[in-house]
Motif scaffolding. Structure first.
Motif, PDB file in Angstrom:
ATOM      1  N   UNK A 173    -133.496  62.462 -56.054  1.00 51.97           N
ATOM      2  CA  UNK A 173    -134.085  63.008 -57.723  1.00 51.97           C
ATOM      3  C   UNK A 173    -134.858  61.955 -58.241  1.00 51.97           C
TER       4      UNK A 173
ATOM      5  N   UNK B 204    -132.781  68.130 -54.653  1.00 54.06           N
ATOM      6  CA  UNK B 204    -132.490  66.795 -55.121  1.00 54.06           C
ATOM      7  C   UNK B 204    -133.758  66.697 -56.237  1.00 54.06           C
TER       8      UNK B 204
ATOM      9  N   UNK C 209    -135.313  67.340 -65.076  1.00 61.11           N
ATOM     10  CA  UNK C 209    -135.515  66.002 -66.016  1.00 61.11           C
ATOM     11  C   UNK C 209    -136.210  65.959 -66.631  1.00 61.11           C
TER      12      UNK C 209
ATOM     13  N   UNK D  10    -137.884  67.946 -69.048  1.00 64.05           N
ATOM     14  CA  UNK D  10    -137.072  68.018 -70.402  1.00 64.05           C
ATOM     15  C   UNK D  10    -137.360  66.989 -71.242  1.00 64.05           C
TER      16      UNK D  10
ATOM     17  N   UNK E 239    -126.855  75.218 -58.628  1.00 64.28           N
ATOM     18  CA  UNK E 239    -126.269  76.098 -58.923  1.00 64.28           C
ATOM     19  C   UNK E 239    -125.567  75.715 -60.584  1.00 64.28           C
ATOM     20  N   UNK E 240    -125.898  74.556 -60.696  1.00 62.22           N
ATOM     21  CA  UNK E 240    -125.286  73.553 -61.294  1.00 62.22           C
ATOM     22  C   UNK E 240    -125.621  72.930 -62.662  1.00 62.22           C
ATOM     23  N   UNK E 241    -127.023  72.893 -62.111  1.00 60.22           N
ATOM     24  CA  UNK E 241    -128.602  72.558 -62.918  1.00 60.22           C
ATOM     25  C   UNK E 241    -128.855  73.155 -64.192  1.00 60.22           C
ATOM     26  N   UNK E 242    -129.201  72.839 -65.511  1.00 62.05           N
ATOM     27  CA  UNK E 242    -129.848  73.532 -66.847  1.00 62.05           C
ATOM     28  C   UNK E 242    -131.193  73.936 -66.271  1.00 62.05           C
TER      29      UNK E 242
ATOM     30  N   UNK F 100    -129.838  76.862 -63.663  1.00 58.94           N
ATOM     31  CA  UNK F 100    -130.033  77.303 -62.919  1.00 58.94           C
ATOM     32  C   UNK F 100    -130.706  77.656 -61.362  1.00 58.94           C
TER      33      UNK F 100
ATOM     34  N   UNK G 289    -117.012  73.379 -60.498  1.00 53.65           N
ATOM     35  CA  UNK G 289    -117.537  73.300 -61.800  1.00 53.65           C
ATOM     36  C   UNK G 289    -117.249  74.971 -62.328  1.00 53.65           C
TER      37      UNK G 289
ATOM     38  N   UNK H 257    -122.718  72.781 -68.893  1.00 55.46           N
ATOM     39  CA  UNK H 257    -123.482  74.038 -69.562  1.00 55.46           C
ATOM     40  C   UNK H 257    -123.128  75.127 -70.235  1.00 55.46           C
TER      41      UNK H 257
ATOM     42  N   UNK I 276    -123.912  74.144 -73.518  1.00 55.68           N
ATOM     43  CA  UNK I 276    -125.760  74.334 -73.948  1.00 55.68           C
ATOM     44  C   UNK I 276    -125.713  75.808 -73.992  1.00 55.68           C
TER      45      UNK I 276
ATOM     46  N   UNK J 254    -124.211  64.275 -59.119  1.00 59.78           N
ATOM     47  CA  UNK J 254    -124.252  64.828 -60.008  1.00 59.78           C
ATOM     48  C   UNK J 254    -123.899  64.274 -61.689  1.00 59.78           C
TER      49      UNK J 254
ATOM     50  N   UNK K  50    -127.403  62.955 -62.499  1.00 59.44           N
ATOM     51  CA  UNK K  50    -128.698  63.734 -62.624  1.00 59.44           C
ATOM     52  C   UNK K  50    -128.377  65.246 -63.421  1.00 59.44           C
TER      53      UNK K  50
ATOM     54  N   UNK L 201    -128.186  66.660 -67.250  1.00 59.98           N
ATOM     55  CA  UNK L 201    -128.696  66.064 -68.201  1.00 59.98           C
ATOM     56  C   UNK L 201    -127.971  66.699 -69.715  1.00 59.98           C
TER      57      UNK L 201
END
Lengths: 342, 342
Positions: free
Chosen positions: A228, A254, A261, A264, A286-289, A291, B228, B261, B264, B284, B287, B289
């Motif tokens: 990361x 990762x 990050x 943003x 799938x879980x970051x924003x 996706x 999730x 999620x 947001x 996670x 990582x 935000x």
DNA sequence: TTGTAGGCGTTATCAA
DNA sequence: TTGATAACGCCTACAA
């Protein structure tokens, strides 16, 4: 039957009124056996709840029923997927999986591994990337007579010892997708030196740009190490370039999360100001924003196939079906990619 | 030495000019042995590269050197941390780790597990949550004479068979932190029914509110199942409530990511409009935000300690040091928490 | 302090 | 088609 509480082959033989060898023949499904004898012995086995002792078998057969998973992969999900795939293959067989992490950086890694393999006399090992890319490890296995199958992002060995994904082609496709969307300034976050997967992914990236006639300035390439933080740092470098890239391909998820990050932190909107593609399709994708669009390679299937290759010929079932050696990856389209400018 | 290429105890004995038993004594560090004989034998062992065959030892000793990891935990990172901790404990011992996932939902789970344990005759097993909470599993181990240690979020067994974190206290502290920040309307996303950890975490949450004299309306509680998606759904329920909660405690990180999620998607700013705390401190957490404030429990240390308990008395080193049974969690403060309204 | 005989539970060899 | 006998590599019990 005294000490452990478990009945032995002797108990079965005595009660069934046959010799140990006959019981052994029943266990091992020997073809030359009278039907009535077999039935009688099977009856006793069932009554007693007899289970052959794997340790004794291992000793007599001079090989045990353990399959090793040798890995130095830092990604938990990847390792778990491999374990799952292996165990699917080993399910309902007499094999068990023993896990052996190794330290790629250690000077004694090879010696440690040799010691482990010689001591345990494993039936075979599954080599996960990146350690699987190390030819000396494969050679070590071959030398000491331990079966092995390598997993990798390119074909590094003959089919009997290899299951591979085709990272290069997958990344070529993913990059092509960015180009289709209209991107021309595309940054690349690479994996660590010495990793075959890193090399393959970069090659795929370069091929896609070349095929589209897009120049690739050195400033559009930043190296990371699959973490990361390294992705974050690499993204900062790339986003400092003027004009800024409108898209970034990251060699794993990762690092892509790190790229998100970094973007943003600069107030960039994804995907309007920056499109991002990752690699691996780990849960994080799938879980970051937003996706993450990413490349999915069939880890578990590859591991299952690798394990089946390892025990091929040992299990009676469908050994005629050759296990595949090459696996295809797919692009998973999520919300992190759009045309430049929105 | 013929077949396998590996020297045996017989080779060592012959070449050193002693009996097998003497070699055996050297291997097992028997105190009654002449210094010169020992040196001579050790010399030969070194020259030959002799390694005792674990299968043969297992047979003779009527027990093997395999430690099982029995788990049904869906979180990859958690499982990997446990594996790492176990392997640290097993490092430089003769024990190896075999991994056994089980299906909690399966009707035959207990029978499958029994079969596995009886067949492999493991030295012992480490039971991971949530399967470790199942008393019948522990009883099964006890019945068939397989050592076991359970990992859990509360003390479920006597110290010899248990390593526990104190989830209730940890969540009480985390919730107290939210209250300190000025939050009064705090939502709770719970784990699945039947999970002890879910129960403990909820209890801790309720205790903290009660201690601060804050009412807990039913609408501020939503259940998830540690995924999730379930976190996302739960958050949507909570955020529909008017007035909206200013903070949400989520019973694990994965669900907390879902909460982020959901927030947001509604255009809420974290932490200005909503503070969030998770549990587990998986990768996670750092990582997403904004980076997630969360509770970290020392998984690897607990697993190491559990494994050491399992093999206690077998290894000569510091067996006098009792392994701890209770482990403390800590609140990791990141950017997802602020005073209400910014 | 060291060695001998026998056993752990299974399979392989070869004869019946 | 079956069984006696001898491995496999190590350990325990008992002797010397």
């Amino acid at each position: 039957m005294r000490k452990t509480g478990q009945p032995t082959i002797n108990d079965v033989a005595r009660i069934a009124g046959v010799s140990k060898k006959t019981v052994s023949r029943v266990i091992n499904r020997s073809p030359l056996l009278g039907d009535d004898t077999r039935k009688r012995v099977e009856q006793v086995i069932g009554d007693l709840g007899y289970i052959p002792n794997p340790q004794a078998r291992a000793l007599a057969l001079r090989r045990n029923f353990l399959i090793g998973l040798v890995h130095d992969n830092p990604n938990a999900q990847t390792v778990m997927n491999v374990q799952q795939g292996m165990l699917e293959a080993l399910h309902d067989t007499e094999f068990e999986m023993v896990v052996r992490p190794v330290d790629r950086g250690s000077a004694t890694m090879l010696e440690d591994l040799r010691h482990f393999l010689e001591r345990q006399r494993l039936f075979g090992v599954l080599l996960m990337p990146p350690i699987s890319e190390n030819d000396s490890v494969a050679k070590l296995c071959a030398d000491i007579g331990c079966r092995y199958v390598r997993m990798g992002s390119a074909v590094l060995d003959d089919p009997a010892h290899m299951v591979a994904s085709n990272d290069r082609e997958a990344v070529r496709g993913a990059t092509g997708y960015l180009i289709e969307q209209g991107h021309r300034r595309i940054g690349f976050v690479g994996g660590p030196h010495g990793f075959r997967s890193a090399r393959e992914r970069r090659a795929g990236f370069e091929e896609a740009l070349a095929a589209a006639g897009i120049a690739l300035p050195r400033s559009m390439i930043a190296d990371g190490n699959y973490t990361f933080d390294s992705g974050l740092v690499a993204a900062e470098r790339l986003l400092d370039v003027i004009p800024r890239p409108t898209a970034i391909f990251s060699s794993n998820d990762e690092m892509a999360a790190g790229v998100i990050h970094a973007a943003r932190q600069r107030g960039l909107d994804i995907p309007r100001d920056l499109s991002i593609i990752g690699f691996d399709d780990t849960p994080i994708a799938a879980h970051v924003w937003p996706p993450l669009t990413t490349v999915r390679w069939p880890i578990a299937s590859m591991a299952r196939s690798a394990a089946l290759k390892l025990i091929a010929g040992e299990e009676e079932d469908d050994t005629d079906v050759e296990e595949p050696s090459l696996f295809l990856s797919t692009l998973i389209r999520r919300a992190s990619v759009a045309a430049p400018g929105g």
